[in-house]
Every structure is written in C-alpha cells, then in structure tokens.
Scaffold this motif. Structure first.
Motif, PDB file in Angstrom:
ATOM      1  N   TYR A 265       0.867  -1.190   0.000  1.00 44.21           N
ATOM      2  CA  TYR A 265       0.000   0.000   0.000  1.00 44.21           C
ATOM      3  C   TYR A 265       0.891   1.223   0.000  1.00 44.21           C
ATOM      4  O   TYR A 265       1.628   1.465   0.967  1.00 44.21           O
ATOM      5  CB  TYR A 265      -0.927   0.004   1.225  1.00 44.21           C
ATOM      6  N   GLU A 266       0.835   1.987  -1.086  1.00 45.92           N
ATOM      7  CA  GLU A 266       1.663   3.181  -1.214  1.00 45.92           C
ATOM      8  C   GLU A 266       0.783   4.364  -1.635  1.00 45.92           C
ATOM      9  O   GLU A 266       0.526   4.542  -2.841  1.00 45.92           O
ATOM     10  CB  GLU A 266       2.743   2.964  -2.283  1.00 45.92           C
ATOM     11  N   PRO A 267       0.313   5.146  -0.664  1.00 43.04           N
ATOM     12  CA  PRO A 267      -0.450   6.335  -1.057  1.00 43.04           C
ATOM     13  C   PRO A 267       0.441   7.233  -1.917  1.00 43.04           C
ATOM     14  O   PRO A 267       1.562   7.555  -1.504  1.00 43.04           O
ATOM     15  CB  PRO A 267      -0.809   6.996   0.274  1.00 43.04           C
ATOM     16  N   ILE A 268      -0.035   7.580  -3.092  1.00 42.81           N
ATOM     17  CA  ILE A 268       0.833   8.273  -4.063  1.00 42.81           C
ATOM     18  C   ILE A 268       1.329   9.601  -3.493  1.00 42.81           C
ATOM     19  O   ILE A 268       2.469  10.000  -3.724  1.00 42.81           O
ATOM     20  CB  ILE A 268       0.068   8.470  -5.394  1.00 42.81           C
ATOM     21  N   TRP A 269       0.486  10.240  -2.702  1.00 48.76           N
ATOM     22  CA  TRP A 269       0.832  11.552  -2.148  1.00 48.76           C
ATOM     23  C   TRP A 269       1.903  11.442  -1.063  1.00 48.76           C
ATOM     24  O   TRP A 269       2.457  12.470  -0.631  1.00 48.76           O
ATOM     25  CB  TRP A 269      -0.425  12.232  -1.590  1.00 48.76           C
ATOM     26  N   ALA A 270       2.220  10.239  -0.624  1.00 51.60           N
ATOM     27  CA  ALA A 270       3.264  10.056   0.399  1.00 51.60           C
ATOM     28  C   ALA A 270       4.597   9.661  -0.213  1.00 51.60           C
ATOM     29  O   ALA A 270       5.619   9.669   0.481  1.00 51.60           O
ATOM     30  CB  ALA A 270       2.820   8.986   1.403  1.00 51.60           C
TER      31      ALA A 270
END
Ligand code: PEP
Length: 250
Positions: free
Chosen positions: A164-169
């Motif tokens: 899980y990689e939130p793009i904004w992070a």
C-alpha cells in the motif's frame, strides 16, 4: 492484532538511481551491516545493475528483486525485461504496478495482473503496489480506489505481497497517520480474504511512502503492516538498515 504471519519484509526500491560502482558499494555496505537483523531484507536495483549487485549479495541474507517485468516470457518487446530474465540474474522478487509505472507508462490494472501472472509463472514473488492520489483521498474515495486496484491487479490464486503506497506520500516526506494506515491495511486484509478466502490471510501487506528511520518503528507497529517498501531512504545503507532494525522482532 493478529500474530505476525511472517517476518516483516523490508524492501528497498532503488528506482532509476546509482551507477554500477555506487550500487555495488551500497550492496556491500548492506551485506556488511545486515547481521542480526530479524526482518527479511530485499533490494530492487535497476535491471542493468542486477547482475553486479547479485554478485555481492550471493549467499547472503539480502534478497534481490526487479522493479518491473513484461507479461510475456520472451519475444519482440524492445526495451522490456522478461520475468525469467530477472530470475536468471538472481532475483526472487519483482515490484509490479508501482505508481510511477502506472503514471509514467500508463500501466493499467489488467496489465499489472498479466505481469503478476508472468512473475508467478517464472517463480518470482510479485510485490503488487496499490494506492490512491491525494485528490482521491480528499474526496473520500481512497478505499474504493484501492479496492478496485486490488480486484483488477491480483490474479486468481495470488500468492505474493501487496504494497500500500499512497501516491501523495511517495517521495514527499508526508505520511498518513497511524490510524489511516491501520484503516487502509485492515481494509486491504478484508479485501484479500474476500477475494482469496483463507489464501488471503497470509499475504504480506507492506506500507510504502516516505518511510524513514524516524517514523519506521511507529509505521511498522501498525496492525496488518507486514513490512515496508522504501524508496529514497533505501539509497543510504545506514538509513535502510535502521528502518530494518525498527521492524518488530528487531
Ligand atoms: C516508493 O516509491 O516505493 C517509495 C516508497 O518511495 P519513498 O520511500 O521515497 O517515498
């Protein structure tokens, strides 16, 4: 919190960084410092430096992975890398569907699924990335987006890792709160069990996005976080090893 289903996996995504000399030097520093770390360690260099890094890591505790593969095992696909080629170079993992590939190369969930099938057929463990944009999160659609990505990107019988990689992070220094990570990882676990039944329970779910030595212990202690996918901080041996030491089990 359910018991850890496997040792945490700390994976370094070197992206398009490091020429052969610095890549070898980083691999040597990691190998020298990896003793006594309980977490499973993985580095994913660019395909062109895989063989040189493989030579340094051979027989040691750090696994090797690719950053992408084609869905075909061979053929007329100029510039692409086939999953069996990664295996031949010493890889046992491959990152698939990273947001930079989804954004920069227009990769769709369907293509990610086909690549995942190819990776599994070659004997690689796929690390399939999912995650929402800031706009999608702000609109309250983060879980819906991730749910669609999971059902579109993971093939029947999936036996691999989800990141899980939130793009904004990613690369921003911003991270979701521990509560937000817990919510999303709990949602992903439920989705995996919905899609794969009992087969969804042992799938490791990594968190990725601005993981650093200073926030690793807190992020890695969140329920259902089975490790980390680390970008920027994986390029410095001391930082990557500090993140690995922060994982549960030390
Ligand atoms: C990534 O791109 O997979 C990543 C997690 O990058 P960073 O750690 O630099 O945010």
């Amino acid at each position: 919190m359910r018991p850890l289903i496997a040792r945490p996996l700390i994976a370094g995504n070197w992206k398009m960084n490091l020429l052969r000399g610095p890549a070898v030097a980083l691999a040597e520093a990691l190998r020298a410092g990896a003793g006594g770390i309980a977490a499973e360690l993985l580095v994913c260099p660019p395909a062109i430096t895989l063989p040189a890094v493989a030579a340094v890591l051979a027989g040691g505790p750090i696994a090797l992975g690719g950053q992408d593969c084609h869905m075909a095992p061979e053929g007329a696909h100029t510039g692409d890398i086939a999953a069996p080629m990664l295996v031949d170079a010493g890889a046992s993992y491959v990152i698939l569907g990273h947001s930079e590939r989804r954004q920069n190369h227009g990769e769709t969930d369907e293509q990610v699924r086909e690549k995942t099938v190819a990776a599994l057929a070659a004997g690689l463990v796929p690390i399939v990335c999912v995650g929402e944009t800031a706009e999608q999160r702000d609109a309250g659609n983060a879980t819906e987006v991730v749910g669609w990505q999971l059902s579109g990107s993971l093939p029947k019988g999936f036996a691999g890792v989800v990141a899980y990689e939130p793009i904004w992070a990613i690369g921003t220094g911003r991270t979701p709160s521990e509560a937000e990570v817990a919510d999303m990882h709990g949602f992903i676990r439920a989705e995996l069990e919905r899609q794969f039944g009992a087969g969804g329970a042992p799938i490791r779910i990594l968190y990725g996005g601005s993981v650093k030595p200073g926030n690793a212990a807190a992020l890695l202690a969140v329920p259902e976080v089975g490790g980390a996918l680390v970008g920027g901080a994986s390029l410095a041996a001391a930082d990557f090893l500090a993140i690995a030491r922060a994982a549960p089990g030390g």
